[in-house]
Enzyme design. Sequence first.
Site, PDB file in Angstrom:
ATOM      1  N   HIS A   1       0.720  -1.300  -0.139  1.00 58.57           N
ATOM      2  CA  HIS A   1      -0.088   0.144  -0.101  1.00 58.57           C
ATOM      3  C   HIS A   1       0.966   1.207   0.038  1.00 58.57           C
ATOM      4  O   HIS A   1       0.698   2.225  -0.621  1.00 58.57           O
ATOM      5  CB  HIS A   1      -0.824  -0.016   1.409  1.00 58.57           C
ATOM      6  CG  HIS A   1      -1.726   1.068   1.390  1.00 58.57           C
ATOM      7  ND1 HIS A   1      -2.848   1.754   0.533  1.00 58.57           N
ATOM      8  CD2 HIS A   1      -1.661   2.181   2.303  1.00 58.57           C
ATOM      9  CE1 HIS A   1      -3.224   2.647   0.649  1.00 58.57           C
ATOM     10  NE2 HIS A   1      -2.850   3.020   1.832  1.00 58.57           N
TER      11      HIS A   1
ATOM     12  N   GLU B   1       2.261   1.831  -3.389  1.00 59.15           N
ATOM     13  CA  GLU B   1       1.105   2.352  -4.493  1.00 59.15           C
ATOM     14  C   GLU B   1       1.229   3.933  -4.213  1.00 59.15           C
ATOM     15  O   GLU B   1       1.077   4.645  -5.091  1.00 59.15           O
ATOM     16  CB  GLU B   1      -0.208   1.866  -4.075  1.00 59.15           C
ATOM     17  CG  GLU B   1      -1.174   2.481  -4.488  1.00 59.15           C
ATOM     18  CD  GLU B   1      -2.533   2.684  -3.870  1.00 59.15           C
ATOM     19  OE1 GLU B   1      -3.103   3.627  -3.783  1.00 59.15           O
ATOM     20  OE2 GLU B   1      -3.032   1.763  -3.029  1.00 59.15           O
ATOM     21  N   HIS B   2       1.454   4.452  -3.077  1.00 54.59           N
ATOM     22  CA  HIS B   2       1.477   5.826  -2.668  1.00 54.59           C
ATOM     23  C   HIS B   2       2.636   6.522  -3.494  1.00 54.59           C
ATOM     24  O   HIS B   2       2.558   7.324  -3.907  1.00 54.59           O
ATOM     25  CB  HIS B   2       1.349   5.997  -1.270  1.00 54.59           C
ATOM     26  CG  HIS B   2       0.025   6.198  -0.525  1.00 54.59           C
ATOM     27  ND1 HIS B   2      -0.269   7.233   0.054  1.00 54.59           N
ATOM     28  CD2 HIS B   2      -0.871   5.232  -0.664  1.00 54.59           C
ATOM     29  CE1 HIS B   2      -1.483   6.984   0.440  1.00 54.59           C
ATOM     30  NE2 HIS B   2      -1.921   5.634   0.219  1.00 54.59           N
TER      31      HIS B   2
ATOM     32  N   GLU C   1      -4.081   7.802   7.861  1.00 52.64           N
ATOM     33  CA  GLU C   1      -5.061   7.148   7.224  1.00 52.64           C
ATOM     34  C   GLU C   1      -5.588   5.760   8.218  1.00 52.64           C
ATOM     35  O   GLU C   1      -6.690   5.611   8.272  1.00 52.64           O
ATOM     36  CB  GLU C   1      -4.602   6.447   5.714  1.00 52.64           C
ATOM     37  CG  GLU C   1      -5.641   5.779   5.098  1.00 52.64           C
ATOM     38  CD  GLU C   1      -5.011   5.157   3.885  1.00 52.64           C
ATOM     39  OE1 GLU C   1      -5.757   4.324   3.161  1.00 52.64           O
ATOM     40  OE2 GLU C   1      -4.106   5.971   3.071  1.00 52.64           O
TER      41      GLU C   1
END
Length: 466
Positions: free
Chosen positions: A67, A70-71, A147
């Site tokens: 994840h 991905e950022h 997040e």
Amino acid sequence: MLARITLLALGLLPVGLAAAPKVHEFTLDNGLHLLVQEDHRAPVVVSQVWYKVGSSYEHDGITGASHVLEHMMFKGTEKVPAGEFSRRIAELGGRENAFTSRDYTAYFQTLERSRLETAFELEADRMRGLVLDPEELAKEVRVVMEERRLRTEDSPTALTYERFNATAFLTSPIRNPVIGWMDDLQSLRIEDLQAWYRQWYAPNNATLVVVGDIDPEAVHALAQKYFGPLNPGIIVPPKPRTEITQQGTRRLTVRLPAELPYLVMGYKVPVLGSADETDDAYALEVLAGILDGGNSARLARELVRGSAIAASAGAGYSLHGRLPGLFLLDGTPADGHDVGVLEQALRDQVRRLQEEPVAADELARIKAQVVAGKVYERDSVFYQAMQIGTLETVGLGWEQLDAYVERVNAVTPEQLQQAARKYFVDDTLTVAVLEPLPIVTEAPEEGGQSDSAAAGEANGESRDVQ
């Protein structure tokens, strides 16, 4: 609450559905898999790059790496500075984003059809040319940690579900959250991301899906131009980490400040790719629909509106996962009822599925809803691409698109009853209960704001600044 199963959608249509539009399949010399489907209803094209890597590929110590990477894919290459990718797509009137799951990481753009070349150029560049900067990584990890706080740690039900999932699975990698554990995020290093990127981001570990108002051969030529020159990687599949056999019901109580109690239950079940009998997987899909297929389904009709035991109740099953998972039941008891009463009511619903064949008219209605869902999904070029990309990336193959409706329609009441008896057993069950604690707010300083005003301002700062 659990995301409701997408199997069931709007309206009733006759059982039976025309085959999906033809998918044109190509494989480049470097191993990139290209799947193209025409849809000429609007001058729009969706381009999606799917990598076979997600949180279920990760090991302890680097959870959340997929994840975070991905950022970082939006933080620039030697050719395209940070932020330039998104700016160029927006300048063309397009939309772009990305998502990570247990089984894959995908990047997408929706554009006017003549702009597809720009998407290919940008995606090919960052497939092998990403620049990973330690300072940018530190910033993005802070974003992901925030997040996580907002979506999980500040949500009692989400945090309960995370603890439940980690209790249900002891050795399978799906016990880890997609976003990662906080300790792992805090200790994530640039070297971890560099190794993860080199290991998985290569043309021979990717599927490029294009759907829209395009010519397949022209798309193939564009893919050859931009992705063809990229060198393949050495892809070593992850080692199998099979879940050990569960030998009794597991129970977990989570005590957190919360307004309402919450219950989540899960039985270990196969997915389509792991089932000894594929009929079982489709039967589980239909069983989820019988329990939670809209307002007329059993849980809403009998537990929420009928007996009023539950304020909410649901069921869910993921047919297209890479690894075996759970058949889920969850809910919040209504005022005047406790979690124990709700659990018994859900168990009674399971027992009914085991003891009584589903009536023909009820089963026909569920199957019609399945057909309706597929019809409406095909109205969207984006979701057409999502269906193709998901099936291909988890190893089932896009050909399952046509098989789905046929196989669901073939499910019989006897198969439903057999699946319920086979899989809904206490030895594979995990139960988690959220036990609410009082929500305490700090008293304001003398002459200061009221509790509610201070809390609102604090919440605004923590959410809006990020």
